[in-house]
Write an enzyme that holds these catalytic residues in place. Structure first.
Site, PDB file in Angstrom:
ATOM      1  N   THR A 162       0.905  -1.390  -0.259  1.00  0.00           N
ATOM      2  CA  THR A 162      -0.043   0.130  -0.394  1.00  0.00           C
ATOM      3  C   THR A 162       1.181   1.170   0.248  1.00  0.00           C
ATOM      4  O   THR A 162       0.833   2.452  -0.898  1.00  0.00           O
ATOM      5  CB  THR A 162      -0.850  -0.045   1.264  1.00  0.00           C
ATOM      6  OG1 THR A 162      -1.912  -1.512   1.132  1.00  0.00           O
ATOM      7  CG2 THR A 162      -1.560   1.134   1.169  1.00  0.00           C
ATOM      8  N   GLU A 218       9.162  10.224   9.119  1.00  0.00           N
ATOM      9  CA  GLU A 218       8.091  10.896   9.018  1.00  0.00           C
ATOM     10  C   GLU A 218       6.547  10.441   9.412  1.00  0.00           C
ATOM     11  O   GLU A 218       5.341  10.798   9.616  1.00  0.00           O
ATOM     12  CB  GLU A 218       7.471  12.265   8.135  1.00  0.00           C
ATOM     13  CG  GLU A 218       6.659  12.977   7.635  1.00  0.00           C
ATOM     14  CD  GLU A 218       7.069  14.171   9.579  1.00  0.00           C
ATOM     15  OE1 GLU A 218       7.632  14.673   9.791  1.00  0.00           O
ATOM     16  OE2 GLU A 218       6.085  14.392  10.225  1.00  0.00           O
ATOM     17  N   ILE A 259       0.349  13.982   7.453  1.00  0.00           N
ATOM     18  CA  ILE A 259       0.558  14.853   8.766  1.00  0.00           C
ATOM     19  C   ILE A 259       2.231  15.020   9.142  1.00  0.00           C
ATOM     20  O   ILE A 259       2.903  14.199   9.885  1.00  0.00           O
ATOM     21  CB  ILE A 259      -0.295  14.546  10.007  1.00  0.00           C
ATOM     22  CG1 ILE A 259      -1.323  14.463  10.074  1.00  0.00           C
ATOM     23  CG2 ILE A 259      -0.423  16.070  10.617  1.00  0.00           C
ATOM     24  CD1 ILE A 259      -2.344  14.172  11.018  1.00  0.00           C
ATOM     25  N   GLY A 281      -7.239   0.005   2.421  1.00  0.00           N
ATOM     26  CA  GLY A 281      -5.785   0.402   3.194  1.00  0.00           C
ATOM     27  C   GLY A 281      -5.140   1.060   4.137  1.00  0.00           C
ATOM     28  O   GLY A 281      -4.365   1.625   4.477  1.00  0.00           O
ATOM     29  N   LYS A 339       3.461   5.176  17.914  1.00  0.00           N
ATOM     30  CA  LYS A 339       3.560   5.789  17.492  1.00  0.00           C
ATOM     31  C   LYS A 339       3.172   6.997  18.891  1.00  0.00           C
ATOM     32  O   LYS A 339       4.110   7.978  19.066  1.00  0.00           O
ATOM     33  CB  LYS A 339       2.007   6.796  16.273  1.00  0.00           C
ATOM     34  CG  LYS A 339       1.901   5.570  15.491  1.00  0.00           C
ATOM     35  CD  LYS A 339       0.788   5.890  14.608  1.00  0.00           C
ATOM     36  CE  LYS A 339       0.667   5.637  13.179  1.00  0.00           C
ATOM     37  NZ  LYS A 339      -0.485   5.198  13.266  1.00  0.00           N
TER      38      LYS A 339
HETATM   39  P1  NAP Z   1       1.770  -3.750   2.925  1.00  0.00           P
HETATM   40  O1  NAP Z   1       0.915  -3.286   2.410  1.00  0.00           O
HETATM   41  O2  NAP Z   1       1.508  -5.350   3.566  1.00  0.00           O
HETATM   42  O3  NAP Z   1       3.084  -4.406   2.424  1.00  0.00           O
HETATM   43  C1  NAP Z   1       3.604  -4.452   2.455  1.00  0.00           C
HETATM   44  C2  NAP Z   1       5.109  -5.124   1.544  1.00  0.00           C
HETATM   45  O4  NAP Z   1       6.416  -5.534   1.986  1.00  0.00           O
HETATM   46  C3  NAP Z   1       4.378  -5.619   0.411  1.00  0.00           C
HETATM   47  O5  NAP Z   1       4.678  -5.441  -0.560  1.00  0.00           O
HETATM   48  C4  NAP Z   1       5.183  -7.117   0.675  1.00  0.00           C
HETATM   49  O6  NAP Z   1       5.774  -8.072  -0.731  1.00  0.00           O
HETATM   50  C5  NAP Z   1       6.142  -6.618   1.025  1.00  0.00           C
HETATM   51  N1  NAP Z   1       7.017  -7.079   2.042  1.00  0.00           N
HETATM   52  C6  NAP Z   1       6.563  -8.404   3.286  1.00  0.00           C
HETATM   53  N2  NAP Z   1       7.294  -9.199   4.241  1.00  0.00           N
HETATM   54  C7  NAP Z   1       8.034  -9.504   2.970  1.00  0.00           C
HETATM   55  C8  NAP Z   1       9.200  -9.934   3.670  1.00  0.00           C
HETATM   56  N3  NAP Z   1       9.558 -10.735   4.549  1.00  0.00           N
HETATM   57  N4  NAP Z   1      10.612  -9.505   2.475  1.00  0.00           N
HETATM   58  C9  NAP Z   1      10.246  -8.966   0.741  1.00  0.00           C
HETATM   59  N5  NAP Z   1       9.449  -8.078   0.937  1.00  0.00           N
HETATM   60  C10 NAP Z   1       8.816  -8.370   2.589  1.00  0.00           C
HETATM   61  O7  NAP Z   1       1.566  -2.798   3.863  1.00  0.00           O
HETATM   62  P2  NAP Z   1       2.000  -1.082   4.208  1.00  0.00           P
HETATM   63  O8  NAP Z   1       0.374  -1.261   4.388  1.00  0.00           O
HETATM   64  O9  NAP Z   1       2.218  -0.633   2.504  1.00  0.00           O
HETATM   65  O10 NAP Z   1       2.394  -0.782   5.796  1.00  0.00           O
HETATM   66  C11 NAP Z   1       4.098  -0.697   5.119  1.00  0.00           C
HETATM   67  C12 NAP Z   1       4.794   0.192   6.528  1.00  0.00           C
HETATM   68  O11 NAP Z   1       4.050   1.155   6.627  1.00  0.00           O
HETATM   69  C13 NAP Z   1       4.164  -1.072   7.628  1.00  0.00           C
HETATM   70  O12 NAP Z   1       5.147  -0.651   8.668  1.00  0.00           O
HETATM   71  C14 NAP Z   1       3.050   0.005   8.057  1.00  0.00           C
HETATM   72  O13 NAP Z   1       2.669  -0.510   9.378  1.00  0.00           O
HETATM   73  C15 NAP Z   1       3.395   1.120   7.784  1.00  0.00           C
HETATM   74  N6  NAP Z   1       2.021   2.401   7.855  1.00  0.00           N
HETATM   75  C16 NAP Z   1       1.383   1.562   6.982  1.00  0.00           C
HETATM   76  C17 NAP Z   1       0.129   3.152   6.864  1.00  0.00           C
HETATM   77  C18 NAP Z   1      -1.325   2.499   5.767  1.00  0.00           C
HETATM   78  O14 NAP Z   1      -2.067   3.603   6.553  1.00  0.00           O
HETATM   79  N7  NAP Z   1      -1.043   1.175   5.256  1.00  0.00           N
HETATM   80  C19 NAP Z   1       0.081   4.616   7.214  1.00  0.00           C
HETATM   81  C20 NAP Z   1       1.621   4.479   8.136  1.00  0.00           C
HETATM   82  C21 NAP Z   1       2.622   3.333   8.284  1.00  0.00           C
HETATM   83  P3  NAP Z   1       4.488  -8.538  -1.284  1.00  0.00           P
HETATM   84  O15 NAP Z   1       3.972  -6.968  -1.996  1.00  0.00           O
HETATM   85  O16 NAP Z   1       5.136  -9.500  -2.053  1.00  0.00           O
HETATM   86  O17 NAP Z   1       3.021  -9.157  -0.541  1.00  0.00           O
HETATM   87  N1  HSE Z   2      -2.924   1.451  10.180  1.00  0.00           N
HETATM   88  C1  HSE Z   2      -2.407   2.169  10.365  1.00  0.00           C
HETATM   89  C2  HSE Z   2      -3.908   3.505  10.938  1.00  0.00           C
HETATM   90  C3  HSE Z   2      -1.996   2.615   9.955  1.00  0.00           C
HETATM   91  O1  HSE Z   2      -4.809   3.152  10.712  1.00  0.00           O
HETATM   92  O2  HSE Z   2      -3.520   4.883  11.384  1.00  0.00           O
HETATM   93  C4  HSE Z   2      -0.612   4.294   9.691  1.00  0.00           C
HETATM   94  O3  HSE Z   2       0.042   4.344  10.576  1.00  0.00           O
END
Ligand code: NAP
Ligand code: HSE
Length: 445
Positions: A24, A140, A147, A197, A215
């Site tokens: 995502t 960030e 934000i 997402g 956080k």
């Molecule tokens: P996600 O959609 O589940 O994406 C995770 C990615 O990491 C996928 O591309 C996955 O590969 C890859 N991955 C996971 N384990 C792996 C491994 N062992 N080796 C290689 N690749 C691996 O997660 P996301 O929502 O983007 O979140 C990513 C980070 O950002 C997390 O730390 C989350 O807490 C943080 N975050 C997320 C949001 C949000 O709104 N989603 C907001 C702020 C922060 P595949 O694609 O092949 O499965």
């Molecule tokens: N899962 C988190 C949330 C993503 O809903 O706030 C942003 O860190």
């Protein structure tokens, strides 16, 4: 950490990125890099290109700009690759992410991460490793999505002493509570948050308050210099909230929000830090009460500035991607100037935490009781025995459930310990049914 010369400088006019994770947030980053390349060149002095991204499944077809990214399963080809200038960790989780971030830093590569879980457990250690290798960790995107709260805390508020930080730090739970307030079930609302997402790959972390606690740990470190972990303070999620509690809140003049609270209490000689995450009744007239959907908002109270509020999209690929790319621009600027350690992570400070039983607040209490004379008197006597005085008592006789009626109480300020002890005694009364609720009320500062 002393400002110093970075050991690593790209010589080309392109800043080369290696991503770990293209889900995502990674997808949002790829999208923004594709759409805003002209701005990035103007603001960082170089174009920016994703050299390759490590993922679990290289065969899965990616949508949008991510479709054009070269994929690998070998994370070593990111963290140790000579053609990668900046490592972007977007895989999530703690142990593996820690290992890869550490390796990248030891290889002299700056790291940008959105991973609050790894920073809540290992942040200060990783910042020290970065400093030792003349690079920086940028995060960030790890708190409050799009934000710019990290820059605000580290730079905008650098001159001020912070009294309290209170925030809606999880977009998923705010979104779920909003939909529940409109009559949707908890399950339906959470499924929709996942579809959009907003949720973590394991959404338990959102609803049990753990994500907000991660956080809050990062914010507490920036605001007060304390090196605490989420397991050091009380964390309560939204799982046990019911539509009845949300309705009571509204009728009593509150909105229910999952808040992370970090507040200095006591005199300067015996200063303590009150840290907690829990559902909170927020007075409807306070700005935090009206934060909609998956938005986040952080209210900061500081000595010189007073109260300031930072609000915006708290989750989702594009808002979070925007925060990641802002860090990439900052990292690229530092690389081109050959500097690191420009902004110190935080000055370490030892501050004891408030014992959870001593945490002070007014409370909403809800009991289901027999509709008989004397029941209210028995409950108020127990509360009085624990020195809990009442501001509001409301018996909802029209909401009878099998002959039982909900009794709602709002207390004056008391302690969590007194409320817990009183509830244990009230539950023993034969006229009181199972299934009570208690929620702290936000202090207006
Ligand atoms: P996600 O959609 O589940 O994406 C995770 C990615 O990491 C996928 O591309 C996955 O590969 C890859 N991955 C996971 N384990 C792996 C491994 N062992 N080796 C290689 N690749 C691996 O997660 P996301 O929502 O983007 O979140 C990513 C980070 O950002 C997390 O730390 C989350 O807490 C943080 N975050 C997320 C949001 C949000 O709104 N989603 C907001 C702020 C922060 P595949 O694609 O092949 O499965
Ligand atoms: N899962 C988190 C949330 C993503 O809903 O706030 C942003 O860190």
């Amino acid at each position: 950490m002393n400002p110093g010369k970075s050991s690593h400088r790209p010589l080309s006019d392109t800043t080369r990125l290696g991503l770990i994770g293209l889900g995502t947030v990674g997808g949002g980053v790829a999208e923004i890099l594709a759409k805003h390349q002209d701005l990035i060149v103007a603001r960082s002095g170089a174009s920016m290109e994703i050299v390759r991204a490590a993922v679990r499944d290289v065969d899965r077809v990616r949508e949008g700009a991510a479709h054009h990214v070269r994929l690998t399963t070998k994370i070593e080809d990111i963290v140790s690759a000579p053609d990668v200038d900046i490592v972007v960790e977007l895989m999530g989780g703690v142990d593996a992410a820690y290992k890869h971030i550490r390796r990248a830093l030891e290889n002299g590569k700056p790291v940008v991460t959105a991973n609050k879980a790894v920073l809540a457990q290992h942040g200060p250690e990783l910042y020290a490793i970065a400093a030792a290798h003349g690079v920086d960790v940028y995060f960030e995107a790890a708190v409050a999505g799009g934000i710019p709260i990290i820059r605000t805390m580290r730079e905008g508020l650098a001159a001020d002493r912070i009294t309290a930080v209170r925030g809606i730090l999880n977009g998923t739970t705010n979104f779920v509570l909003g939909l529940m307030g409109e009559g949707q079930s908890y399950g339906e609302a959470l499924a929709e948050a996942q579809r959009r997402g907003y949720a973590e790959s394991d959404p338990t972390i959102d609803v049990n308050g753990r994500d907000a606690a991660d956080k809050l740990t990062i914010l507490a470190h920036l605001a007060y210099g304390v090196e605490v972990r989420p397991q050091d303070f009380p964390v309560v999620g939204i799982e046990s909230l019911t539509p009845e509690v949300l309705r009571d809140a509204h009728d009593l003049g509150f909105a229910v929000k999952l808040l992370g609270i970090a507040k200095r209490v006591g005199s300067s000689r015996a200063m303590r830090l009150d840290l907690r995450v829990h559902p909170t009744f927020v007075p409807l007239e306070h700005q935090l009460a009206s934060v909609p959907g998956a938005q986040n908002a952080i209210s900061v109270v500081s000595d010189a500035l007073g109260q300031t509020l930072y609000q915006g999209p708290g989750a989702g690929g594009m808002p979070t991607g925007s925060a990641v790319v802002s860090d990439l621009i900052e990292a690229a600027r530092s690389l081109r100037l050959g500097v690191s350690g420009r902004v110190k992570a935080s000055r370490k400070a030892a501050m004891a935490l408030v014992d959870p039983a001593d945490a002070r607040a007014c409370f909403y209490l809800r009991f289901l009781v027999d509709d008989k004379p004397g029941v209210l008197a028995a409950i108020t006597r127990i509360l009085a025995d624990h020195k809990i005085s009442l501001e509001t008592v409301l018996q909802r006789s029209r909401c009878k459930i099998d002959g039982d009626v909900p009794l709602l109480l709002v207390t004056h300020e008391t302690t969590q310990g007194a409320v817990d002890a009183a509830i244990q005694e009230v539950k023993k009364l034969r006229t009181v049914r199972n299934g009570h609720h208690h929620v702290p009320i936000m202090e207006v500062m």
